[in-house]
Scaffold this motif. Structure first.
Motif, mmCIF file in Angstrom:
data_model
loop_
_atom_site.group_PDB
_atom_site.id
_atom_site.type_symbol
_atom_site.label_atom_id
_atom_site.label_comp_id
_atom_site.label_asym_id
_atom_site.label_seq_id
_atom_site.Cartn_x
_atom_site.Cartn_y
_atom_site.Cartn_z
ATOM 1 N N GLY A 1 0.777 -1.226 0.000
ATOM 2 C CA GLY A 1 0.000 0.000 0.000
ATOM 3 C C GLY A 1 0.810 1.277 0.000
ATOM 4 O O GLY A 1 0.221 2.367 -0.020
ATOM 5 N N GLU B 1 -5.774 -4.014 -5.389
ATOM 6 C CA GLU B 1 -4.504 -4.130 -6.098
ATOM 7 C C GLU B 1 -4.709 -3.768 -7.565
ATOM 8 O O GLU B 1 -5.601 -4.297 -8.229
ATOM 9 C CB GLU B 1 -3.972 -5.555 -5.974
ATOM 10 C CG GLU B 1 -2.497 -5.700 -6.302
ATOM 11 C CD GLU B 1 -2.001 -7.107 -6.040
ATOM 12 O OE1 GLU B 1 -0.964 -7.261 -5.387
ATOM 13 O OE2 GLU B 1 -2.662 -8.065 -6.484
ATOM 14 N N ASP C 1 -9.519 -2.862 11.815
ATOM 15 C CA ASP C 1 -8.106 -2.495 11.736
ATOM 16 C C ASP C 1 -7.609 -1.993 13.081
ATOM 17 O O ASP C 1 -8.272 -1.178 13.748
ATOM 18 C CB ASP C 1 -7.903 -1.406 10.676
ATOM 19 C CG ASP C 1 -8.223 -1.907 9.277
ATOM 20 O OD1 ASP C 1 -8.253 -3.134 9.108
ATOM 21 O OD2 ASP C 1 -8.441 -1.070 8.384
ATOM 22 N N ASP D 1 -11.791 -0.322 1.310
ATOM 23 C CA ASP D 1 -11.063 -1.494 0.807
ATOM 24 C C ASP D 1 -9.767 -1.063 0.126
ATOM 25 O O ASP D 1 -9.674 0.011 -0.467
ATOM 26 C CB ASP D 1 -11.919 -2.264 -0.200
ATOM 27 C CG ASP D 1 -13.128 -2.909 0.454
ATOM 28 O OD1 ASP D 1 -13.166 -2.945 1.688
ATOM 29 O OD2 ASP D 1 -14.029 -3.349 -0.292
ATOM 30 N N LEU D 2 -8.772 -1.947 0.180
ATOM 31 C CA LEU D 2 -7.535 -1.745 -0.562
ATOM 32 C C LEU D 2 -7.543 -2.696 -1.755
ATOM 33 O O LEU D 2 -7.651 -3.913 -1.597
ATOM 34 C CB LEU D 2 -6.310 -2.017 0.327
ATOM 35 C CG LEU D 2 -6.106 -1.039 1.486
ATOM 36 C CD1 LEU D 2 -4.890 -1.444 2.315
ATOM 37 C CD2 LEU D 2 -5.921 0.378 0.968
ATOM 38 N N ASP E 1 -12.225 -3.890 3.911
ATOM 39 C CA ASP E 1 -12.241 -3.124 5.156
ATOM 40 C C ASP E 1 -13.362 -3.680 6.032
ATOM 41 O O ASP E 1 -14.545 -3.456 5.769
ATOM 42 C CB ASP E 1 -12.472 -1.639 4.848
ATOM 43 C CG ASP E 1 -12.498 -0.791 6.113
ATOM 44 O OD1 ASP E 1 -12.103 -1.308 7.176
ATOM 45 O OD2 ASP E 1 -12.919 0.386 6.037
ATOM 46 N N LEU F 1 -1.310 -1.281 -4.029
ATOM 47 C CA LEU F 1 -2.586 -1.261 -3.334
ATOM 48 C C LEU F 1 -3.078 0.180 -3.234
ATOM 49 O O LEU F 1 -2.350 1.053 -2.748
ATOM 50 C CB LEU F 1 -2.445 -1.874 -1.943
ATOM 51 C CG LEU F 1 -2.241 -3.394 -1.880
ATOM 52 C CD1 LEU F 1 -1.877 -3.819 -0.464
ATOM 53 C CD2 LEU F 1 -3.499 -4.130 -2.332
ATOM 54 N N VAL F 2 -4.306 0.416 -3.702
ATOM 55 C CA VAL F 2 -4.890 1.751 -3.651
ATOM 56 C C VAL F 2 -6.224 1.678 -2.938
ATOM 57 O O VAL F 2 -6.848 0.612 -2.843
ATOM 58 C CB VAL F 2 -5.063 2.359 -5.055
ATOM 59 C CG1 VAL F 2 -3.724 2.463 -5.762
ATOM 60 C CG2 VAL F 2 -6.033 1.532 -5.894
ATOM 61 N N ASP F 3 -6.669 2.811 -2.449
ATOM 62 C CA ASP F 3 -7.955 2.899 -1.773
ATOM 63 C C ASP F 3 -9.087 2.780 -2.795
ATOM 64 O O ASP F 3 -9.058 3.398 -3.856
ATOM 65 C CB ASP F 3 -8.022 4.237 -1.032
ATOM 66 C CG ASP F 3 -9.206 4.308 -0.111
ATOM 67 O OD1 ASP F 3 -9.132 3.760 0.994
ATOM 68 O OD2 ASP F 3 -10.228 4.913 -0.518
ATOM 69 N N ARG F 4 -10.123 1.979 -2.466
ATOM 70 C CA ARG F 4 -11.216 1.786 -3.422
ATOM 71 C C ARG F 4 -11.951 3.083 -3.714
ATOM 72 O O ARG F 4 -12.390 3.315 -4.861
ATOM 73 C CB ARG F 4 -12.205 0.731 -2.903
ATOM 74 C CG ARG F 4 -13.324 0.442 -3.899
ATOM 75 C CD ARG F 4 -14.357 -0.506 -3.317
ATOM 76 N NE ARG F 4 -13.857 -1.842 -3.143
ATOM 77 C CZ ARG F 4 -13.811 -2.756 -4.117
ATOM 78 N NH1 ARG F 4 -14.207 -2.438 -5.336
ATOM 79 N NH2 ARG F 4 -13.358 -3.963 -3.873
ATOM 80 N N TRP G 1 -10.683 6.039 -3.950
ATOM 81 C CA TRP G 1 -9.889 6.743 -4.971
ATOM 82 C C TRP G 1 -10.061 6.095 -6.328
ATOM 83 O O TRP G 1 -10.203 6.772 -7.349
ATOM 84 C CB TRP G 1 -8.423 6.730 -4.567
ATOM 85 C CG TRP G 1 -7.509 7.318 -5.590
ATOM 86 C CD1 TRP G 1 -7.141 8.622 -5.721
ATOM 87 C CD2 TRP G 1 -6.851 6.605 -6.653
ATOM 88 N NE1 TRP G 1 -6.295 8.778 -6.798
ATOM 89 C CE2 TRP G 1 -6.103 7.563 -7.386
ATOM 90 C CE3 TRP G 1 -6.813 5.276 -7.062
ATOM 91 C CZ2 TRP G 1 -5.334 7.212 -8.491
ATOM 92 C CZ3 TRP G 1 -6.056 4.925 -8.164
ATOM 93 C CH2 TRP G 1 -5.327 5.891 -8.859
#
Length: 518
Positions: A206, A291, A452, A288-289, A448, A302-305, A307
């Motif tokens: 990430g 890929e 966490d 969610d992260l 997510d 890994l990016v933020d969903r 975004w």
């Protein structure tokens, strides 16, 4: 060969023995002896690398392959490629390994072409006084120096080779150079300033890591701007830590001064859909992260969903992009590599079209030689089977950097590109390796779940002078006024520490008849 195998067997047998039970001094002495043994083995490995690099494979008049040995110091074009396969290291690492070994172990007589002046480093390694890392530090500082200057510096450095750490050797070399030849040291500084660069690679899941070298005056001004914006983020509560605030400030300053054109391409398994209509996107929560590939050659990120959803909304207009290419990219179901199942991108000409070239570069993302990570934008598009025997098509084109393009053409090397875009290489020794294209299909999604854990406490670093900061340290360093501003470094144990309360006897009051305490 027999000696090396016998030594390895002997050491392997020693690992089965119980751990040493000697005194502290005996364990320390054993540790030093083992390090000396590693140093000697590394020197022998350098000598072997020099011998391997001096061998050229050629074709005799009767068509058979023969080996011709050149003088020590000669480096065959494919020597690093063979070393990378034997040692299982990257192409860049193998090239550095061969180069360092030749500079140290193939130091010729004064006045010859192979004279480097670094033979003293190899001799110190051969007797166990110097390890490969510190030898490389000294050799790097003497880069491009005349052989006689390098030899003089190494001779003066000899008393400290077995007792000075890497940074200490670096400082001593620079002091010696400033006295022996300040002009050469200035040339090195000018070269370093002209070769300043910024590099990026995927690190922890990430996140990316950037490494940059800049001229000092440019870095000073840029750091001031980053630090000022970071303190503003701390003041308005955007970030809680100064190091995170500086990272955010850097990316914000860069993106606010650039125009970014982002395109999102969706992939599917070959044959999963019959046309270019887009299947429904997978659903999830904004946290969610996901890929994705293409942000950097070779490694998915890994990016933020949230975004990613915003990027799709901004860039996804229809089933095709502005150039008419389908946005739904078919991929091999096993390897996940993009494929051209109908061959619509193929050409009868030698030079591939712009669309075919872009497709192959997007599929390979980097040089397809094992262990090489040169970006596809800097690579040649090679016909794996020479044209016109082999077609100008995606199934016969691969990205190769110029060096490995030439290696592929060397005697004894073969390469095969398979229909699933995997590529098999065989070197002159018969060693076979297979490279796989980056997958664009089998991407991970880390959901997510709202469970966490909070990030662990910041671990104070002794390496980074400016970070990371604690709240108290940041206040004392940046907000305390006048000459009383200071820097606080708090060291916390890495494991819980427990103590047992025990009664402590009160000190006995000294009597007049007691002897003095001295």
């Amino acid at each position: 060969m027999d000696v090396a195998r016998a030594a390895r067997t002997l050491l392997a047998e020693a690992t089965d023995a119980p751990p040493p039970t000697g005194s502290l001094a005996e364990c320390a002495e054993l540790l030093g002896e083992l390090q000396a043994l590693v140093n000697v083995a590394t020197a022998l490995q350098d000598t072997t690398v020099v011998a391997l690099a001096a061998v050229e494979t050629e074709v005799a008049e009767d068509g058979t392959l023969v080996e011709s040995r050149h003088a020590p110091g000669h480096v065959a074009l494919d020597a690093p490629a063979i070393v990378s396969g034997v040692l299982s290291v990257s192409s860049v690492h193998a090239e550095r390994r061969v180069r360092d070994a030749v500079r140290r172990a193939a130091d010729g007589s004064a006045g010859t072409d192979t004279c480097t002046g670094l033979g003293g480093l190899h001799r110190a390694m051969a007797v166990g006084r110097l390890d490969a890392y510190r030898a490389q530090v000294a050799a790097h500082e003497l880069e491009e120096m005349p052989a006689e200057v390098a030899a003089t510096v190494i001779e003066a450095l000899d008393p400290w080779l077995d007792r000075e750490d890497g940074p200490g050797l670096r400082r001593r070399v620079r002091r010696l150079l400033s006295r022996i030849s300040p002009d050469l040291l200035r040339q090195r500084a000018v070269r370093a300033r002209s070769q300043s660069s910024l590099q990026r690679w995927v690190d922890e899941p990430g996140v990316d890591t950037w490494h940059g070298t800049f001229p000092s005056e440019e870095a000073c001004a840029a750091w001031a701007a980053i630090d000022a914006l970071a303190h503003q983020y701390l003041a308005d509560g955007t970030c809680e830590r100064i190091d995170r605030a500086r990272a955010r400030a850097l990316t914000d300053l860069v993106t606010s001064n650039a125009t970014i054109d982002l395109q999102v391409v969706l992939t599917t398994a070959r044959g999963a859909v019959a046309d270019d209509r887009t299947p429904p996107l997978p659903t999830g929560t904004p946290g969610d992260l996901v890929e994705v590939s293409g942000g950097r050659a070779g490694d998915p990120v890994l990016v933020d969903r949230a975004w990613l959803d915003r990027a799709i909304e901004r860039t996804f207009v229809s089933g095709r992009d502005p150039l008419g290419r389908p946005r739904l990219l078919p991929c091999d179901p096993d390897t996940g590599a993009p494929v051209d199942p109908t061959g619509e991108l193929s050409s009868t000409a030698y030079r591939p079209s712009a669309r075919l070239a872009a497709f192959v570069r997007a599929r390979d993302q980097h040089c397809r030689f094992p262990g090489c990570h040169v970006s596809a934008r800097f690579c040649d598009l090679d016909h794996v089977v020479a044209w016109p025997t082999g077609p100008t098509a995606a199934r016969n084109l691969a990205c190769l950097c110029r060096r490995h393009h030439r290696v592929k053409q060397r005697t004894g090397w073969t390469a095969t590109l398979h229909p699933d875009a995997t590529m098999t290489w065989t070197d002159p020794t018969g060693r076979t390796r297979t490279t796989h294209p980056p997958t664009a299909l089998h991407q991970a999604v880390l959901p997510d779940r709202g469970t966490d854990r909070p990030p662990p406490p910041t671990i104070h670093s002794l390496v980074l002078r400016d970070g990371p900061h604690s709240t108290l340290e940041h206040h004392l360093e940046h907000e305390a006024a006048g000459p009383f501003a200071c820097r606080v470094h708090v060291v916390r144990p890495s494991v819980p520490v427990s103590c047992e309360a025990r009664p402590h006897p009160l000190p006995r009051r000294a009597r007049a008849s007691d002897p003095p305490p001295f």
